[in-house]
Design an enzyme around this catalytic site. Structure first.
Site, PDB file in Angstrom:
ATOM      1  N   CYS A 101      40.199  41.373  85.356  1.00 54.76           N
ATOM      2  CA  CYS A 101      38.743  41.482  85.433  1.00 54.76           C
ATOM      3  C   CYS A 101      38.096  40.781  84.235  1.00 54.76           C
ATOM      4  O   CYS A 101      38.394  41.116  83.083  1.00 54.76           O
ATOM      5  CB  CYS A 101      38.309  42.938  85.487  1.00 54.76           C
ATOM      6  SG  CYS A 101      36.503  43.120  85.565  1.00 54.76           S
ATOM      7  N   GLY A 204      41.817  33.126  94.840  1.00 50.06           N
ATOM      8  CA  GLY A 204      40.799  32.234  94.304  1.00 50.06           C
ATOM      9  C   GLY A 204      40.423  31.129  95.266  1.00 50.06           C
ATOM     10  O   GLY A 204      41.260  30.311  95.650  1.00 50.06           O
TER      11      GLY A 204
END
Length: 325
Positions: A101, A204
């Site tokens: 994160c 991603g």
């Protein structure tokens, strides 16, 4: 692909853990639309150990969602171990550790991707959790803190040595946050390292079916984890899975089809929380749809400002009426 004894099949699609997104209402819909494994929102180890009600509730898992991983974050070894033991009581299939994160309030306090600047503690946390629980432990991380510290190739081997059962790699550094393009080159290098034997999951910029196929073919990853592209478009799992299995693209969902799924998302969100909070939760998805329809601005404003379920559903009906083929 197997995580421990959990067999997810060939090239499974995983819903990424996302704070204020992957609650049971959204997870269940993604499951219905083809996601193979769900992850909870981020669970703070400190808040869980303190038994903060909102955090404890994040451990709730419905049988129809399974398999589910509970994702923990924190920078204290003892708290993370204790939180993992508590999380295991919820009977998840996997406990996942958040070392990725990038949000400032997490990363700059030595949690999430912040631990990419403290590899010894990162590894100590990992080993402590692996030793403390009986379910498979996995990790989600990034390429490194910045372009000057791309540690993932060495880190992947170290994490495997700590006993994790799978590794998810987001193809950005912490410094990038979510900007620019994800770089899958290093993900591919990790996957093709002959010393690595655990599954490598790529994450991603998996924006659609053809991109998913390209990434699997080019980099050889065992699975794909989809995050932000699923916000407002949970049917991306169905589209990607169909293409991976058949090589054929599904026709785009019509406006009425999209509206029906969004209605279901609103209903499930409200049922899980309550009307006020459920609608607020659903708005992050409603804000992502119908943006390319002509002259839609007025209806989108209405959609994002209505406060009661019948009103929200009525606006969706208006959109269907105006934009049906």
């Amino acid at each position: 692909m197997k995580i421990g004894s959990l067999d997810l099949g060939k090239h499974p699609l995983l819903l990424a853990p996302m704070e204020s997104v992957t609650d049971p209402s959204f997870r269940s819909l993604c499951k219905d639309l083809g996601a193979d494994m769900m992850y909870t929102e981020f669970v703070s180890a400190k808040a869980l150990v303190r038994k903060v009600n909102r955090t404890v509730r994040k451990l709730e898992i419905a049988e129809k969602e399974r398999p589910v991983g509970i994702q923990l974050y924190g920078g204290d070894v003892d708290l993370m171990r204790e939180a993992a033991i508590m999380a295991e009581e919820a009977n998840p299939e996997v406990i996942d550790i958040n070392f990725g994160c990038p949000v400032k309030k997490i990363a700059t306090k030595g949690s999430g991707s912040g631990l990419l600047r403290d590899i010894p503690t990162l590894l100590e946390i990992t080993k402590s959790i692996v030793d403390a629980v009986n379910v498979p432990v996995t990790v989600k991380t990034r390429l490194g803190w910045d372009d000057n510290s791309l540690v993932i190739e060495t880190l992947a081997e170290q994490l495997q040595d700590m006993g994790i059962a799978a590794l998810t790699i987001h193809g950005r550094t912490r410094e990038q946050m979510y900007s620019g393009k994800a770089d899958w080159t290093l993900i591919g290098k990790v996957k093709n390292n002959p010393r690595m034997h655990i599954p490598i999951i790529g994450n991603g910029d998996i924006t659609g079916p053809e991109k998913a196929r390209e990434l699997i073919d080019r980099y050889g990853v065992d699975a794909l984890m989809i995050g932000r592209p699923a916000i407002g478009k949970p049917w991306i799992f169905k589209e990607v899975k169909h293409y991976l299995n058949t090589g054929e693209l599904l026709p785009p969902l019509s406006v009425p089809q999209q509206a029906e799924l969004l209605k279901e998302l609103v209903r499930r969100s409200v049922d899980y929380i309550d009307e006020k909070a459920g609608i607020l939760h659903a708005r992050r998805h409603l804000a992502k749809v119908f943006t390319d329809l002509p002259d839609i601005r007025e209806l989108r404003i209405k959609l994002l400002t209505r406060k009661h379920v019948p009103e929200v559903l009525a606006v969706l009906d208006e959109i269907v009426e105006r934009y049906s083929d």
